[in-house]
Each structure stands twice: as structure tokens, then as C-alpha cells.
Design a protein around this motif. Structure first.
Motif, PDB file in Angstrom:
ATOM      1  N   ASN A 163       8.827   2.940   1.050  1.00  0.00           N
ATOM      2  CA  ASN A 163       8.474   4.241   1.626  1.00  0.00           C
ATOM      3  C   ASN A 163       9.564   5.276   1.378  1.00  0.00           C
ATOM      4  N   PRO A 201      -1.439  15.069   2.224  1.00  0.00           N
ATOM      5  CA  PRO A 201      -1.978  13.856   1.601  1.00  0.00           C
ATOM      6  C   PRO A 201      -2.019  13.955   0.078  1.00  0.00           C
ATOM      7  N   GLU A 202      -1.637  12.886  -0.582  1.00  0.00           N
ATOM      8  CA  GLU A 202      -1.718  12.792  -2.042  1.00  0.00           C
ATOM      9  C   GLU A 202      -2.287  11.417  -2.379  1.00  0.00           C
ATOM     10  N   GLY A 203      -3.248  11.385  -3.284  1.00  0.00           N
ATOM     11  CA  GLY A 203      -3.961  10.137  -3.504  1.00  0.00           C
ATOM     12  C   GLY A 203      -3.432   9.258  -4.612  1.00  0.00           C
ATOM     13  N   PHE A 214       4.248  10.633   6.435  1.00  0.00           N
ATOM     14  CA  PHE A 214       3.424  10.934   7.610  1.00  0.00           C
ATOM     15  C   PHE A 214       3.835  10.078   8.804  1.00  0.00           C
ATOM     16  N   ASN A 215       4.127   8.797   8.557  1.00  0.00           N
ATOM     17  CA  ASN A 215       4.488   7.872   9.627  1.00  0.00           C
ATOM     18  C   ASN A 215       5.986   7.577   9.603  1.00  0.00           C
ATOM     19  N   LYS A 265       0.835  -1.191   0.000  1.00  0.00           N
ATOM     20  CA  LYS A 265       0.000   0.000   0.000  1.00  0.00           C
ATOM     21  C   LYS A 265       0.875   1.249   0.000  1.00  0.00           C
ATOM     22  N   GLN A 266       0.426   2.287  -0.727  1.00  0.00           N
ATOM     23  CA  GLN A 266       1.151   3.548  -0.759  1.00  0.00           C
ATOM     24  C   GLN A 266       1.241   4.136   0.648  1.00  0.00           C
ATOM     25  N   PRO A 267       2.411   4.669   1.039  1.00  0.00           N
ATOM     26  CA  PRO A 267       2.533   5.257   2.370  1.00  0.00           C
ATOM     27  C   PRO A 267       1.721   6.535   2.504  1.00  0.00           C
ATOM     28  N   ASN A 268       1.375   6.885   3.724  1.00  0.00           N
ATOM     29  CA  ASN A 268       0.695   8.147   3.988  1.00  0.00           C
ATOM     30  C   ASN A 268       1.703   9.290   3.874  1.00  0.00           C
ATOM     31  N   LEU A 269       1.310  10.358   3.185  1.00  0.00           N
ATOM     32  CA  LEU A 269       2.213  11.470   2.908  1.00  0.00           C
ATOM     33  C   LEU A 269       1.707  12.752   3.541  1.00  0.00           C
ATOM     34  N   LYS A 270       2.626  13.670   3.749  1.00  0.00           N
ATOM     35  CA  LYS A 270       2.296  15.026   4.226  1.00  0.00           C
ATOM     36  C   LYS A 270       2.731  16.028   3.164  1.00  0.00           C
TER      37      LYS A 270
END
Length: 568
Positions: free
Chosen positions: A539, A195-197, A350-351, A188-193
Motif C-alpha cells: 500500500n 478512485p483509480e481502477g 483511502f483506508n 488486491k490493489q488498495p483503495n485510492l482517493k
């Protein structure tokens, strides 16, 4: 086309239903059959870039193949492509006699780059008959024949088609046309800051540093060589406007412009004095200095040393012949690098990265050795090391480079360069990293790496009670996979036991160009699981500052590769 002799024509052997073939090189997977009266003619090839003229520029294999294909298409009678096999380097094997001499070939390079003109020189070498395989010939001649057969048989793919038939060669039906199928899974794509989908992002409406104090130092003025192209005076304005268009705030007019010439780069004292003058003129408060050069020059390394290590100026170098084209693609590339160097980042995770959730700081290091390409046998190889300078953001890097004797594969002074980068990290963060994750490009499984590079690293850094834990990962650059479309980013190919896997990380819009990278964990003192290491690598590939999408190679190695071949 000029100064050529000879003629094209003549049919190849091996056609017709009654042809009698002999067999050689039979194995459990393949065999090559050949017509014993056939002749393979070999020619020596030399390709040079003429326009735009760039001294000491080597023609890559892909460009060489492009030039050859263009020539063959322009003169199909002289160069019948179905009777020619070119290896992309110095050899053409032909079933017919080819013209010799020198040809000019102009190749379009895309809408953003002006066409390039090359000279293609062809000289005959020899014409070994295949019947000599049965004679008591010298090993060198036998090797020549077999190499020619190999080039010809590989030119048509696994079954050997029209080209091989012209040479009187047929390849066994034992080889399958199908590519090997493997089982994969997708992360799964990592969470970004922020957010980008869709796995890609832009810089618009993202707050960043305002670049108010910047200047241009132009080494391309007063050219001393006919091939030097002075920078057009509109370039700084176009660059600033393009930065603002991308969302990078930049004053449209530099503090000042200073013109110089390439000769200064060869005089250390003169160059040091010039850069010191620029620093003082900007009241020692420059955010970025744009250095424009007319060609690749060893003075690039001196500029970096004086500015970024001695004086304290961040620099962005570029080539005048590319700057003058004012193309969006190149301006965007420069804009992203400038943004990164003044302290901005295009995106951040993000993480925290997996398995690295304790209080110890982590430094990521990448190493690469860049060797001169083509026929350059005198220039040094360049070892480069890049290391992250922030945690847990992992999106700012520093680098060190070192010249090696030509062709040297081992990285000299690896421990010394890594120690410098660890000290730089400690100076910036007021603490030394407790964990080191080291990516070494160009190796997979190798005891030599463990006994040499790893030992060198440990001996250099472990002292006075400082003993960080280390993980060493071998990296092999992307491998082309997939013929019906792209495999999705995050695809893991892991069918073996242990830390040996392929990871496809980049989001490439061009069909059939997905290129997973091979990783192998050679040493691990952190207790990573295979899935944790795969997730960490995937990531990390979202944190590369020069792109607005994930890249195909883990960033520490990517930055190291760029340092080894920094221009244009």
C-alpha cells in the motif's frame, strides 16, 4: 576510431570433435572443462563520456556494456563478439588478439535524450595459458586464469555456447536452463482517493494549489567552462505550460528571472547573500524557486541548507543540459516534484495502513548509503535519511544527508539525523510520533544492524519520557524475475517461515522487467503479522509523489536514495 594497433583474427581452440578437455572446478552442480593449450588474452578497458561533457561522471556498468556492444557491432572483424567476453567493468577476455588504442563510440539514448559519445580505450594486460593450471604458478596468476574462465563461461549463460567454444571451454550439463519456480499470491490493489481502477492515475481535473509565486535562479549563465551549457530562455515558459498541461496550475511567467554563474556555488557568503536577495525580492512569499545548474556541484547541498533550513524557500534544482532539451519526460519529472514540494499529492490511500489503527501517530523512516560508482575512489559516500511528515496520509517527506569517508557502509550520526526528523515531525504536527517503522536499505539478516544502527537510534531518541515503539525492516533493491512476461503488481513470494519475503509492487509496461524487492523484518515491537507487513509495504508504494503509478521500492527508502544521488 583512432590510434589503434594490432589486428583481429585468429581462431580459438576447442572446436572440432576430437578436442581433448581437462576438467576443473567440479561440484555437485557444475564443472568447467577446458582445452589445455588455449590462451585467454586479457585487456584493460577504460570508458569515458565525452559528449555531452560532464566532469566527474562515472559510466555505469549497463552503459559500459552498451558502449562495448556498439563498438563490437561497428567493427565485427576487429572485435569478433563470439570470441570476446566483457565483464562490464575494466576487463575484456578474448580468444583472439584485439586491436589496442582509443575508439570513439556514439550511442543513441532514446527519443527523449540526445546521443552520447564515449571514448573506449583498450590496453593489453597479459595472456595466461590454461596449461599453467598444472604448473607451480603464483596464486595471483592462478586467480587471473580462473577469473577469466569464469567471465567466459558466464557470458553464454548456464550451458556455455559459442563464446565458450572459442576459448576451448565447456560448461557441465548439470546446470538447468530453467528458472526456479516459486509459489506466489497476489494482493488486491488498495483503495485510492480519488478512485483509480488500473493502478495508474493522472493529475488532470484534480484540484491543487495554484502556483502563483515562483522564480528562476539561473547558475548556468556566463559559463566559465567550455562544457557548461547556458539555460535556454524558453525553458521557464515550457515548464509552466507543461505543468498546466498535466493539471498542475502554474502561472506561465515567473515573478522574476535572475542570472548568475557556477562560481557563486563555491562561495558560501556570496551564495547566502544571493539567496537572501532573491527571498527579499519576492517579498518573502515564494512558493518555489527553480535553481538551474550547469553541472553537478557540491553547492547543491548548500542551496538546500540555506533555502530550506535557514531562509525558508522551497527549491527545485535541475540541470541546464537536460532542461535545454525541453523533453516531455524530463518536464513531467520536474512538474511532479514541484507539485509535491508545494504541498500537493498525486494520490492518497483511502483506508489506513494495516495494523496501525490506534490513536498514536506513525512516522516512516528510510535510510540509504550511496557510494561513488566506477573508478571514483576519492569522493565521499553519502548517507541519507528520509522520513514522513504527515499521518495518516504518509505522502510528504523531509530528509537529512551526511557525507561519509569513501566506502563507509555504516550510517554515522543515524540517531542524530533521525532525532532531527522526529523533531521536525513534532513541530509540524504538534505531537511526536508514537510509532517508528524504519526501512534500512542494503541489509537483510544482520546482527550488526541490530547492535549498531538500532542501538544508535534508540539512544538518540529515547529521552525525557519519550519512548516510541520501533519496527526495523531490511530492504534489498529489486531483483529481476520472470522471462515470459511481467508478474502482476501485488505479487508476494513468501515460501519461508518468518518475516522474509519478496514483494512486487510496481506496474511496469515493459515485458520481462518485473522486479520484486526483498524485505526482511529484523526487529518488531508492534506485533505485525507477515501478511500485515506485506500489505503495509504494498500500500505504501502507491503513495510516492513523483510517480503516477506504484513504485518498486518502499517510498521512505526511495526518497532516501534520491537524496543520496539528487541530480540531475
Amino acid at each position: 576510431m583512432e590510434n589503434h594497433s594490432g589486428h583481429g583474427g585468429g581462431g580459438g581452440g576447442g572446436e572440432g570433435g576430437n578436442t581433448q578437455y581437462e576438467t576443473i572446478g567440479a561440484s555437485s552442480t557444475s564443472e568447467i572443462k577446458f582445452h589445455p593449450e588455449m590462451i585467454i588474452r586479457r585487456y584493460d578497458i577504460d570508458i569515458k563520456l565525452e559528449e555531452p561533457f560532464r566532469p566527474n561522471t562515472n559510466v555505469s556498468k549497463s552503459d559500459a556494456l552498451m558502449v562495448a556492444n556498439k563498438l563490437f557491432s561497428e567493427y565485427p572483424t576487429l572485435f569478433p563478439s563470439s570470441a570476446i567476453a566483457y565483464d562490464g567493468e575494466k576487463n575484456i577476455h578474448s580468444a583472439v588478439e584485439l586491436p589496442t588504442g582509443r575508439f570513439k563510440v556514439t550511442v543513441p539514448k532514446g527519443e527523449d535524450i540526445s546521443p552520447h559519445t564515449y571514448t573506449f580505450t583498450i590496453k593489453p594486460v597479459n595472456s595466461p595459458e590454461l596449461t599453467r593450471l598444472y604448473e607451480g604458478i603464483q596464486p595471483s596468476i592462478l586467480r587471473e586464469i580462473l577469473q577469466g574462465m569464469d567471465v567466459v563461461s558466464s557470458s553464454d549463460g548456464p550451458r556455455g555456447g559459442e563464446i565458450a567454444q572459442h576459448f576451448g571451454i565447456a560448461v557441465s550439463e548439470k546446470i538447468s536452463e530453467e528458472m526456479t519456480e516459486v509459489t506466489t499470491r497476489v494482493l488486491k490493489q488498495p483503495n485510492l482517493k480519488p478512485p483509480e481502477g488500473d493502478g495508474q492515475w493522472n493529475l488532470l481535473n484534480k484540484a491543487g494549489k495554484h502556483i502563483k509565486r515562483w522564480s528562476v535562479l539561473d547558475f548556468s549563465q556566463n559559463p566559465t567552462c567550455k562544457w557548461h551549457k547556458p539555460m535556454v530562455q524558453s525553458f521557464p515558459q515550457y515548464l509552466a505550460q507543461h505543468c498546466n498541461k498535466l493539471g498542475i496550475q502554474m502561472e506561465e511567467t515567473p515573478l522574476f528571472y535572475h542570472g548568475s554563474n557556477m562560481n557563486v556555488l563555491s562561495n558560501y557568503n556570496q551564495l547566502y547573500g544571493l539567496l537572501t536577495y532573491v527571498h527579499k525580492r519576492a517579498e518573502r512569499r515564494l512558493q518555489i524557486l527553480i535553481c538551474v545548474m550547469a553541472e553537478r556541484h557540491n553547492g547543491y547541498e548548500i542551496i538546500k541548507q540555506i533555502c530550506e533550513r535557514d531562509i525558508g524557500i522551497k527549491t527545485q534544482c535541475c540541470m541546464s543540459y537536460l532542461a535545454n532539451e525541453l523533453k516531455d519526460q524530463y518536464l513531467t519529472y520536474l512538474a511532479l516534484k514541484i507539485s509535491s514540494k508545494v504541498g500537493d499529492s498525486t494520490i492518497s490511500l483511502f483506508n489506513r495502513l494495516p495494523h496501525l489503527d490506534d490513536d498514536r501517530h506513525v512516522i516512516f523512516i528510510g535510510a540509504d548509503v550511496n557510494h561513488p560508482s566506477g573508478f571514483n575512489t576519492s569522493s565521499p559516500s553519502i548517507a541519507s535519511i528520509a522520513a514522513s511528515m504527515n499521518w495518516p496520509g504518509v505522502n510528504r517527506y523531509a530528509a537529512r544527508i551526511c557525507a561519509h569517508p569513501h566506502g563507509t557502509k555504516k550510517i554515522w550520526k543515524l540517531g542524530e539525523m533521525c532525532l532531527e526528523l522526529i523533531q521536525a515531525y513534532a513541530c509540524k504536527n504538534k505531537i511526536k510520533p508514537g510509532k517508528i517503522i524504519f526501512f534500512l536499505n542494503g541489509v537483510s539478516k544482520s546482527d550488526k544492524v541490530l547492535t549498531e544502527e538500532l542501538d544508535d537510534l534508540k539512544k538518540a531518541i529515547k529521552s525525557n519520557g519519550y519512548s516510541p515503539t520501533i519496527t526495523l525492516v531490511g530492504v534489498q533493491k529489486p531483483h529481476l524475475m520472470g522471462k515470459r512476461g511481467n508478474i502482476p503488481p501485488g505479487t508476494i513470494i513468501d515460501t519461508t517461515i518468518g518475516f522474509d519475503f519478496y514483494v512486487c509492487t510496481h506496474n511496469n509496461g515493459i515485458l520481462c522487467t518485473s522486479e520484486p524487492t526483498h524485505y526482511h523484518v529484523l526487529w518488531d515491537e508492534h506485533g505485525f503479522s507477515s501478511s500485515e507487513m506485506q500489505r503495509l509495504i504494498y500500500n505504501l508504494c502507491y503513495s510516492f509523489s513523483y510517480c503516477t503509478k506504484p513504485v518498486s521500492l518502499v517510498p521512505p527508502v526511495y526518497y532516501a536514495c534520491l537524496q543520496g544521488a539528487p541530480l540531475p
